[in-house]
Design a protein around this motif. Sequence first.
Motif, PDB file in Angstrom:
ATOM      1  N   GLN A   8      58.801  26.562  58.548  1.00 27.48           N
ATOM      2  CA  GLN A   8      58.616  27.807  59.301  1.00 27.48           C
ATOM      3  C   GLN A   8      57.128  28.154  59.332  1.00 27.48           C
ATOM      4  O   GLN A   8      56.618  28.719  58.376  1.00 27.48           O
ATOM      5  CB  GLN A   8      59.387  28.953  58.636  1.00 27.48           C
ATOM      6  CG  GLN A   8      60.861  28.693  58.431  1.00 27.48           C
ATOM      7  CD  GLN A   8      61.408  29.420  57.201  1.00 27.48           C
ATOM      8  OE1 GLN A   8      60.790  29.408  56.147  1.00 27.48           O
ATOM      9  NE2 GLN A   8      62.562  30.045  57.332  1.00 27.48           N
ATOM     10  N   PRO A   9      56.430  27.869  60.420  1.00 25.13           N
ATOM     11  CA  PRO A   9      54.993  28.181  60.457  1.00 25.13           C
ATOM     12  C   PRO A   9      54.728  29.693  60.394  1.00 25.13           C
ATOM     13  O   PRO A   9      53.749  30.119  59.797  1.00 25.13           O
ATOM     14  CB  PRO A   9      54.533  27.617  61.797  1.00 25.13           C
ATOM     15  CG  PRO A   9      55.596  26.681  62.208  1.00 25.13           C
ATOM     16  CD  PRO A   9      56.874  27.165  61.596  1.00 25.13           C
ATOM     17  N   GLU A  10      55.608  30.466  61.010  1.00 28.23           N
ATOM     18  CA  GLU A  10      55.415  31.917  61.025  1.00 28.23           C
ATOM     19  C   GLU A  10      56.755  32.628  60.908  1.00 28.23           C
ATOM     20  O   GLU A  10      57.777  32.144  61.424  1.00 28.23           O
ATOM     21  CB  GLU A  10      54.760  32.360  62.347  1.00 28.23           C
ATOM     22  CG  GLU A  10      53.342  31.878  62.544  1.00 28.23           C
ATOM     23  CD  GLU A  10      52.715  32.480  63.800  1.00 28.23           C
ATOM     24  OE1 GLU A  10      51.990  31.755  64.508  1.00 28.23           O
ATOM     25  OE2 GLU A  10      52.955  33.670  64.062  1.00 28.23           O
ATOM     26  N   SER A  12      58.362  36.935  60.576  1.00 29.24           N
ATOM     27  CA  SER A  12      58.067  38.363  60.500  1.00 29.24           C
ATOM     28  C   SER A  12      59.297  39.101  59.980  1.00 29.24           C
ATOM     29  O   SER A  12      60.425  38.621  60.120  1.00 29.24           O
ATOM     30  CB  SER A  12      57.633  38.913  61.855  1.00 29.24           C
ATOM     31  OG  SER A  12      58.684  38.779  62.789  1.00 29.24           O
ATOM     32  N   THR A  87      52.157  40.897  53.517  1.00 30.28           N
ATOM     33  CA  THR A  87      51.639  40.120  54.650  1.00 30.28           C
ATOM     34  C   THR A  87      50.599  39.130  54.153  1.00 30.28           C
ATOM     35  O   THR A  87      49.587  39.515  53.555  1.00 30.28           O
ATOM     36  CB  THR A  87      51.019  41.048  55.709  1.00 30.28           C
ATOM     37  OG1 THR A  87      52.053  41.829  56.304  1.00 30.28           O
ATOM     38  CG2 THR A  87      50.310  40.241  56.787  1.00 30.28           C
ATOM     39  N   MET A  89      49.752  34.416  53.997  1.00 35.12           N
ATOM     40  CA  MET A  89      50.226  33.036  54.107  1.00 35.12           C
ATOM     41  C   MET A  89      50.860  32.678  52.775  1.00 35.12           C
ATOM     42  O   MET A  89      50.290  32.972  51.718  1.00 35.12           O
ATOM     43  CB  MET A  89      49.052  32.107  54.415  1.00 35.12           C
ATOM     44  CG  MET A  89      49.436  30.660  54.603  1.00 35.12           C
ATOM     45  SD  MET A  89      50.314  30.366  56.139  1.00 35.12           S
ATOM     46  CE  MET A  89      48.935  30.193  57.258  1.00 35.12           C
ATOM     47  N   THR A 113      53.567  29.166  55.351  1.00 32.21           N
ATOM     48  CA  THR A 113      54.291  30.042  56.274  1.00 32.21           C
ATOM     49  C   THR A 113      53.546  31.361  56.345  1.00 32.21           C
ATOM     50  O   THR A 113      53.306  31.988  55.305  1.00 32.21           O
ATOM     51  CB  THR A 113      55.738  30.299  55.806  1.00 32.21           C
ATOM     52  OG1 THR A 113      56.455  29.074  55.803  1.00 32.21           O
ATOM     53  CG2 THR A 113      56.435  31.301  56.715  1.00 32.21           C
ATOM     54  N   LEU A 114      53.165  31.758  57.544  1.00 29.08           N
ATOM     55  CA  LEU A 114      52.488  33.036  57.727  1.00 29.08           C
ATOM     56  C   LEU A 114      53.534  34.127  57.870  1.00 29.08           C
ATOM     57  O   LEU A 114      54.295  34.144  58.838  1.00 29.08           O
ATOM     58  CB  LEU A 114      51.585  33.004  58.956  1.00 29.08           C
ATOM     59  CG  LEU A 114      50.853  34.306  59.262  1.00 29.08           C
ATOM     60  CD1 LEU A 114      49.936  34.696  58.108  1.00 29.08           C
ATOM     61  CD2 LEU A 114      50.067  34.190  60.559  1.00 29.08           C
ATOM     62  N   THR A 116      54.423  38.055  58.283  1.00 26.19           N
ATOM     63  CA  THR A 116      53.922  39.361  58.714  1.00 26.19           C
ATOM     64  C   THR A 116      54.997  40.402  58.448  1.00 26.19           C
ATOM     65  O   THR A 116      56.136  40.240  58.902  1.00 26.19           O
ATOM     66  CB  THR A 116      53.573  39.350  60.209  1.00 26.19           C
ATOM     67  OG1 THR A 116      52.607  38.321  60.455  1.00 26.19           O
ATOM     68  CG2 THR A 116      52.998  40.693  60.637  1.00 26.19           C
TER      69      THR A 116
END
Lengths: 119, 118
Positions: A8-10, A12, A87, A89, A113-114, A116
């Motif tokens: 999962q790169p990103e 939220s 929030t 990485m 994984t970033l 947010t």
Amino acid sequence: AQTVTQSQPEMSVQEAETVTLSCTYDTSENNYYLFWYKQPPSRQMILVIRQEAYKQQNATENRFSVNFQKAAKSFSLKISDSQLGDTAMYFCAFMKLYNSGGSNYKLTFGKGTLLTVNP
Amino acid sequence: EPEVTQTPSHQVTQMGQEVILRCVPISNHLYFYWYRQILGQKVEFLVSFYNNEISEKSEIFDDQFSVERPDGSNFTLKIRSTKLEDSAMYFCASRGQIGSGQFGTEAFFGQGTRLTVV
């Protein structure tokens, strides 16, 4: 050689909700540690939680817990009651262990994984 | 609380120049590391240092790189002739003694040095 995969790169999440970050790894070793490190915008690497492979019980640190599945080589991080300060990485990391001297105990990291957290 | 400190926080250098990145590990730690993180990519192992010698190095750590612990407190990474692709964040880390029968202690990371090669 060990590999660590974070698929999962990103991600939220809304503030106060729960989020799970996934990590899988590949190794032929039996004795090792797994870690989750947090890297906020300040860029410093901060240890969040660690798991010893020989322990079946999942590690917990306040709002952070892991689901360690050794047979499946899976090590996910659950963040409960997410806060804006979460929030960052998040990096999953693997450390091989030896029983004799000469090991360097280096870390092998996933791509991160970033996360947010939205207000 | 003890911490790993790195200087400078940001260094800009011309391609081909030598740079030295400095680190002061936690005082009673025995294992020292350099890692590199190119912008937007994962953190990569460069080298580990134990008992005053390199214990392992990665493919990235070629002849242009060297490490030294000159005075028992500082731990330095030297890049002899910098290339554009050396631009990255460089992290120093240190670790305490791995006790007999125990399984490891955490690695403490410094805040990093951002190296920009122009």
